[in-house]
Design a protein around this motif. Structure first.
Motif, short mmCIF file in Angstrom:
data_model
loop_
_atom_site.label_atom_id
_atom_site.label_comp_id
_atom_site.label_asym_id
_atom_site.label_seq_id
_atom_site.Cartn_x
_atom_site.Cartn_y
_atom_site.Cartn_z
N ARG A 231 4.78 -11.80 1.05
CA ARG A 231 5.67 -11.23 0.05
C ARG A 231 5.00 -10.11 -0.77
O ARG A 231 5.65 -9.15 -1.14
CB ARG A 231 6.25 -12.30 -0.86
N GLU A 232 3.69 -10.22 -0.98
CA GLU A 232 3.02 -9.18 -1.77
C GLU A 232 2.83 -7.89 -0.97
O GLU A 232 2.45 -6.86 -1.54
CB GLU A 232 1.67 -9.69 -2.28
N ASN A 233 3.12 -7.92 0.34
CA ASN A 233 2.93 -6.74 1.19
C ASN A 233 4.23 -6.08 1.61
O ASN A 233 4.21 -5.13 2.40
CB ASN A 233 2.13 -7.12 2.44
N VAL A 234 5.36 -6.58 1.12
CA VAL A 234 6.66 -6.04 1.56
C VAL A 234 6.81 -4.57 1.18
O VAL A 234 7.21 -3.74 2.00
CB VAL A 234 7.82 -6.88 0.98
N GLN A 235 6.47 -4.23 -0.08
CA GLN A 235 6.60 -2.84 -0.52
C GLN A 235 5.72 -1.92 0.32
O GLN A 235 6.16 -0.84 0.75
CB GLN A 235 6.21 -2.71 -1.99
N ASP A 236 4.48 -2.33 0.61
CA ASP A 236 3.58 -1.51 1.42
C ASP A 236 4.12 -1.33 2.83
O ASP A 236 4.00 -0.25 3.42
CB ASP A 236 2.18 -2.15 1.48
N ASN A 237 4.71 -2.38 3.38
CA ASN A 237 5.26 -2.28 4.73
C ASN A 237 6.50 -1.41 4.77
O ASN A 237 6.75 -0.71 5.76
CB ASN A 237 5.56 -3.67 5.29
N TYR A 238 7.28 -1.44 3.69
CA TYR A 238 8.43 -0.52 3.61
C TYR A 238 7.93 0.92 3.60
O TYR A 238 8.47 1.78 4.32
CB TYR A 238 9.23 -0.81 2.34
N ASN A 239 6.89 1.19 2.82
CA ASN A 239 6.31 2.54 2.79
C ASN A 239 5.74 2.92 4.15
O ASN A 239 5.85 4.07 4.59
CB ASN A 239 5.23 2.63 1.71
N VAL B 286 9.21 -1.23 15.36
CA VAL B 286 10.42 -2.05 15.36
C VAL B 286 10.17 -3.40 14.69
O VAL B 286 11.03 -3.91 13.96
CB VAL B 286 10.94 -2.23 16.81
N ASP B 287 8.99 -3.98 14.92
CA ASP B 287 8.65 -5.25 14.30
C ASP B 287 8.65 -5.14 12.77
O ASP B 287 9.18 -6.01 12.07
CB ASP B 287 7.29 -5.73 14.81
N THR B 288 8.07 -4.07 12.26
CA THR B 288 8.06 -3.86 10.81
C THR B 288 9.49 -3.76 10.28
O THR B 288 9.84 -4.38 9.26
CB THR B 288 7.30 -2.57 10.46
N PHE B 289 10.32 -3.01 10.97
CA PHE B 289 11.71 -2.85 10.55
C PHE B 289 12.42 -4.19 10.46
O PHE B 289 13.07 -4.51 9.45
CB PHE B 289 12.46 -1.92 11.53
N TYR B 290 12.30 -5.01 11.51
CA TYR B 290 13.05 -6.27 11.52
C TYR B 290 12.45 -7.32 10.59
O TYR B 290 13.18 -8.21 10.12
CB TYR B 290 13.22 -6.79 12.95
N ASN B 291 11.17 -7.24 10.29
CA ASN B 291 10.64 -8.09 9.22
C ASN B 291 11.31 -7.75 7.89
O ASN B 291 11.64 -8.64 7.09
CB ASN B 291 9.12 -7.92 9.10
N LEU B 292 11.52 -6.47 7.67
CA LEU B 292 12.09 -6.01 6.40
C LEU B 292 13.58 -6.33 6.28
O LEU B 292 14.06 -6.68 5.19
CB LEU B 292 11.88 -4.50 6.24
N VAL B 293 14.33 -6.22 7.37
CA VAL B 293 15.79 -6.26 7.25
C VAL B 293 16.46 -7.55 7.71
O VAL B 293 17.63 -7.78 7.40
CB VAL B 293 16.44 -5.09 8.02
N THR B 294 15.76 -8.42 8.44
CA THR B 294 16.42 -9.57 9.06
C THR B 294 17.14 -10.45 8.05
O THR B 294 18.31 -10.82 8.23
CB THR B 294 15.43 -10.40 9.89
#
Length: 360
Positions: free
Chosen positions: A44-52, A74-82
Motif C-alpha cells: 500500500r505504501e508503494n501504490v503512488q510510486d507505481n502509479y507514477n 500490464v501487471d502494474t496497470f492491473y495491480n492499480l485498477v483491479t
C-alpha cells in the motif's frame, strides 16, 4: 433542534455513511467494497510510486512496444485498477452491446455466452481463456457450456481474486486460473479443444505473437474467437481529435498501440488460422456499448468523493484517487471513441486451426 431530532439526524447520517462506505459495491454484482480498495499485489505504501511508474512508460513509448516490457507494464496497470474495476464495474472487465429490456449484467452474460457458442465446444472439453482477468467471463462460460475453462492472466492478484470468485460461485471444479504471459504460455502443444479472448489481446505489442501462441496450444480443427479493440474505417490519422481520442484510450488502458480493424484477419492468416467469420459487433443494429459509461457519470462523482475520503482517512492507499481519476478520463475518451465511431472494443473474429493433412 432538540436532542431527539439531533440524535435521529446523526443516526441517519451515520447509517447512510455506513451503507455508502461499507455496503456499496459494484452496481452489477458486489465483489469488492469501498473499504477494501487496494493496490493489488503492490504494497500500500508503494501504490503512488507505481502509479507514477505506470505513466513513465508513456514517456518512453518504444519501451512498451517490446515484448519483454509488456509483463511489467500490464501487471502494474492491473495491480492499480483491479479493485476499482470490481467495485465500480463488476467482475467482467469488458464492454457489451446494450440490449433493450436487459440489464447491464444480463447483456454482459449474453455477450460472453456468444463467444463459447461460436467455438462449438462440448461439455467436458477443455478451453482456454487468454487474458481472463478476475474470471467473470470464465464463470459465465463454464456455467453455460459445461466446459473446463483454463484462464491465464499476467497479474498474480487477479489469480487470487478469480480463484476466490470461482470457489464462491461453486465453479472451482470447472475453472482453473494460471498466472503467466499469454505471449509465452506454460501449456503443451495441441492441448485445448477451443479458445477465446474477450478484449484482452489488445495488450500484446504484436498481435502475431499472441495469435501464434494460441494457435500452438489448440488442437487441429479447433476454433478460437476473439473480441478485439480496434480503430475502425472511420478513423483518420491526420485528424487531431481522432489521434487524441485513441491515444487517451491507449494510455488509460495499458495498450502498446491500437490496431486497425483491417489488420486482424491478415495477422490471423499469417500464423496459420483459417478465418471463419469476422464482424464488428458494435455496429448497428447493436445498441451503443458506451451508453453505460455515459450513465455512470453521476456514480463516478459519488465514488470519487468516497475515494478521496477513504484516501484522506488512510483506509485506501495513497494514489487511489489518482488511479480513479485516470479511469474517469479514460471513460470519456472511450465514450468519444464510441460517439465518433472511430473505435470498437468488440471486433469479433472467429478462427479455425486447420486439420492436419493426411499422410499418403
Amino acid at each position: 433542534m432538540d436532542s431527539l431530532t439531533l440524535a435521529c439526524t446523526v443516526s441517519l447520517l451515520a447509517g447512510g455513511l455506513y451503507w455508502f462506505v461499507c455496503v456499496l459495491g459494484s452496481a452489477e454484482q458486489k465483489g469488492k467494497h469501498a473499504v477494501q480498495l487496494s493496490g493489488g499485489s503492490i504494497q500500500r505504501e508503494n501504490v503512488q510510486d507505481n502509479y507514477n511508474q505506470y505513466w513513465s512508460f508513456f514517456r518512453r513509448p518504444k519501451e512498451i512496444e517490446k515484448a519483454e516490457k509488456v509483463p511489467d507494464f500490464v501487471d502494474t496497470f492491473y495491480n492499480l485498477v483491479t479493485d476499482i474495476y470490481e467495485w465500480g464495474w463488476g467482475q467482467s472487465f469488458h464492454f457489451s452491446p446494450a440490449i433493450p429490456g436487459k440489464s447491464n449484467l444480463e447483456s454482459t452474460r449474453i455477450h460472453e455466452e456468444m463467444a463459447v457458442d461460436l467455438i462449438g465446444v462440448k461439455p467436458g472439453q477443455k478451453i482456454l481463456d487468454a487474458g481472463c482477468g478476475v474470471g467473470g467471463p470464465m464463470r459465465a462460460i463454464a456455467a453455460h457450456s459445461g466446459c473446463n475453462v483454463v484462464g491465464i492472466t499476467i497479474n498474480e492478484y487477479q489469480v487470487s481474486r478469480a480463484n476466490a470468485h470461482n470457489k464462491k460461485a461453486g465453479l472451482d471444479k470447472l475453472c482453473d486460473v494460471v498466472c503467466g504471459n499469454f505471449l509465452e504460455m506454460p501449456f503443451e502443444d495441441e492441448s485445448f479443444d477451443g479458445a477465446y479472448s474477450i478484449e484482452a489481446t489488445c495488450h500484446a505489442p504484436k498481435l502475431e505473437d499472441v495469435y501464434s501462441e494460441i494457435f500452438r496450444v489448440l488442437k487441429p480443427g479447433s476454433m478460437y474467437v476473439s473480441y478485439e479493440w480496434v480503430t475502425t474505417e472511420l478513423y483518420r490519422g491526420e485528424d487531431p481529435e481522432h489521434v487524441e481520442i485513441i491515444q487517451g484510450i491507449e494510455r488509460g488502458d495499458a495498450l502498446p498501440g491500437l490496431r486497425n480493424y483491417s489488420d486482424i484477419a491478415e495477422v490471423a492468416k499469417k500464423v496459420g488460422f483459417e478465418v471463419v467469420k469476422e464482424k464488428d459487433l458494435a455496429k448497428p443494429p447493436s445498441q451503443p456499448w458506451w451508453s453505460r459509461l455515459k450513465m455512470g457519470r453521476i456514480a463516478y462523482w459519488r465514488n470519487h468523493i468516497l475515494v478521496m475520503v477513504l484516501e484522506t482517512l488512510g483506509v485506501a492507499p495513497k494514489g487511489t484517487v489518482d488511479v480513479h481519476e485516470m479511469l474517469f478520463k479514460t471513460a470519456d475518451y472511450l465514450t468519444r471513441g464510441g460517439d465518433t465511431g472511430i473505435f470498437s472494443p468488440m471486433h469479433m473474429i472467429l478462427l479455425k486451426k486447420p486439420e492436419k493433412s493426411q499422410e499418403s
